[in-house]
Design a protein around this motif. Structure first.
Motif, mmCIF file in Angstrom:
data_model
loop_
_atom_site.group_PDB
_atom_site.id
_atom_site.type_symbol
_atom_site.label_atom_id
_atom_site.label_comp_id
_atom_site.label_asym_id
_atom_site.label_seq_id
_atom_site.Cartn_x
_atom_site.Cartn_y
_atom_site.Cartn_z
ATOM 1 N N GLU A 16 0.809 -1.225 0.000
ATOM 2 C CA GLU A 16 0.000 0.000 0.000
ATOM 3 C C GLU A 16 0.848 1.284 0.000
ATOM 4 O O GLU A 16 0.300 2.385 -0.098
ATOM 5 C CB GLU A 16 -0.912 0.012 1.238
ATOM 6 C CG GLU A 16 -1.964 -1.086 1.206
ATOM 7 C CD GLU A 16 -2.891 -1.041 2.401
ATOM 8 O OE1 GLU A 16 -2.518 -0.402 3.424
ATOM 9 O OE2 GLU A 16 -3.978 -1.633 2.323
ATOM 10 N N ASP A 18 3.427 4.341 -1.038
ATOM 11 C CA ASP A 18 3.659 5.130 -2.253
ATOM 12 C C ASP A 18 5.154 5.176 -2.528
ATOM 13 O O ASP A 18 5.949 5.522 -1.641
ATOM 14 C CB ASP A 18 3.159 6.564 -2.057
ATOM 15 C CG ASP A 18 1.662 6.605 -1.826
ATOM 16 O OD1 ASP A 18 0.938 5.926 -2.578
ATOM 17 O OD2 ASP A 18 1.222 7.297 -0.877
ATOM 18 N N ARG A 162 6.339 13.059 4.997
ATOM 19 C CA ARG A 162 5.634 11.823 5.365
ATOM 20 C C ARG A 162 6.647 10.851 5.953
ATOM 21 O O ARG A 162 7.846 11.028 5.774
ATOM 22 C CB ARG A 162 4.995 11.191 4.114
ATOM 23 C CG ARG A 162 3.932 12.068 3.497
ATOM 24 C CD ARG A 162 3.338 11.417 2.269
ATOM 25 N NE ARG A 162 2.685 10.146 2.565
ATOM 26 C CZ ARG A 162 2.226 9.324 1.613
ATOM 27 N NH1 ARG A 162 2.339 9.642 0.333
ATOM 28 N NH2 ARG A 162 1.649 8.178 1.951
ATOM 29 N N TYR A 171 10.546 0.792 8.578
ATOM 30 C CA TYR A 171 9.152 0.853 9.025
ATOM 31 C C TYR A 171 9.095 -0.053 10.252
ATOM 32 O O TYR A 171 9.209 -1.283 10.125
ATOM 33 C CB TYR A 171 8.175 0.346 7.947
ATOM 34 C CG TYR A 171 6.764 0.236 8.505
ATOM 35 C CD1 TYR A 171 5.959 1.356 8.583
ATOM 36 C CD2 TYR A 171 6.289 -0.967 9.005
ATOM 37 C CE1 TYR A 171 4.691 1.286 9.146
ATOM 38 C CE2 TYR A 171 5.026 -1.055 9.577
ATOM 39 C CZ TYR A 171 4.230 0.076 9.643
ATOM 40 O OH TYR A 171 2.987 0.005 10.206
ATOM 41 N N LYS A 185 1.374 4.429 3.762
ATOM 42 C CA LYS A 185 -0.001 4.894 3.549
ATOM 43 C C LYS A 185 -0.543 5.539 4.830
ATOM 44 O O LYS A 185 -0.448 4.950 5.916
ATOM 45 C CB LYS A 185 -0.884 3.697 3.164
ATOM 46 C CG LYS A 185 -2.323 4.075 2.891
ATOM 47 C CD LYS A 185 -3.154 2.824 2.668
ATOM 48 C CE LYS A 185 -4.627 3.180 2.478
ATOM 49 N NZ LYS A 185 -5.449 1.965 2.421
ATOM 50 N N GLY A 186 -1.057 6.729 4.686
ATOM 51 C CA GLY A 186 -1.693 7.395 5.836
ATOM 52 C C GLY A 186 -0.738 8.090 6.785
ATOM 53 O O GLY A 186 -1.171 8.720 7.740
ATOM 54 N N LEU A 187 0.570 7.982 6.551
ATOM 55 C CA LEU A 187 1.540 8.656 7.442
ATOM 56 C C LEU A 187 2.375 9.658 6.662
ATOM 57 O O LEU A 187 2.690 9.437 5.507
ATOM 58 C CB LEU A 187 2.490 7.632 8.078
ATOM 59 C CG LEU A 187 1.925 6.719 9.165
ATOM 60 C CD1 LEU A 187 3.019 5.801 9.683
ATOM 61 C CD2 LEU A 187 1.361 7.538 10.328
#
Ligand code: PRP
Ligand code: GUN
Length: 187
Positions: A16, A18, A162, A171, A185-187
């Motif tokens: 997911e 980018d 991000r 991660y 994603k989302g961070l």
């Protein structure tokens, strides 16, 4: 790392994410940085320190592009420790081992985010007698929360504000091995 993750969860994070910089873009950035570093430091017989863990991949890929005599070492300083935000204190897990008294020192790291890690490492090198201290990072994260005491000398590429991983960056302690620079994603 505060909680354990499954292999499936880690695969989903990657699926997911980018892609912000491809391997080709990173390689071009490393080529350009190597040229700039060579132009400035090739006569100085520097001590080149990689900051563990994040600086490992960037250092490995940059060092073979530098074709002049240098000494290479590592130090381990961490303030994020597998989390998404940094602690105020920098934890020294391995101090530098090659003497830097009177030497030119080049510090390599993966990312210049708020800059507190590099600022403290640079200060420590001067305290250990370095004549000059330069810094090189693969990634500069663009935002207005930078430590005002630090200007990085060599930058590979800019990324948006991000949480990123790959090319040494983690991660939650995983995916440092990813062959590109990704944003979660989302961070
Ligand atoms: O500019 P800053 O906001 O200080 O953040 C940058 C630092 O954060 C990461 O290290 P981390 O503390 O996560 O340790 P690690 O290299 O072992 O992952 C990275 O490798 C940089 O050293
Ligand atoms: N992996 C990772 N480490 C960091 N340390 C400071 N910022 C970051 C980031 O965006 N990603």
């Amino acid at each position: 790392m505060s909680q354990s993750l499954t292999r499936e969860e880690l695969q989903t994070v990657m699926a997911e994410a980018d892609l912000l910089k491809s391997r080709e873009e990173v390689e071009a950035a490393l080529d350009r940085m190597a040229g700039e570093i060579t132009a400035q430091l090739s006569d100085t017989m520097p001590v080149v320190y990689a900051i563990m863990n994040g600086g490992l991949v960037m250092a490995g890929q940059l060092l073979t592009r530098l074709n002049f005599p240098l000494e290479q070492g590592y130090l381990h300083a961490t303030r994020y420790r597998g989390e998404f935000t940094g602690q105020t204190d920098l934890q020294w897990q391995a101090p530098p081992s090659i003497p830097m008294d009177g030497r030119t020192v080049l510090i390599l790291d993966d990312i210049f985010d708020e800059g507190h890690t590099l600022a403290e490492v640079v200060k420590s090198c001067f305290a250990q007698g370095a004549k000059e201290v330069l810094t090189a990072v693969l990634v500069n994260k663009v935002h207005n929360r930078k430590n005002p005491d630090l200007a990085v000398d060599f930058v590979g590429c800019d990324v948006e504000d991000r949480y990123v991983f790959g090319y040494g960056m983690d991660y939650r302690s995983f995916w440092r091995n990813a062959d590109g620079i990704y944003a979660v994603k989302g961070l």
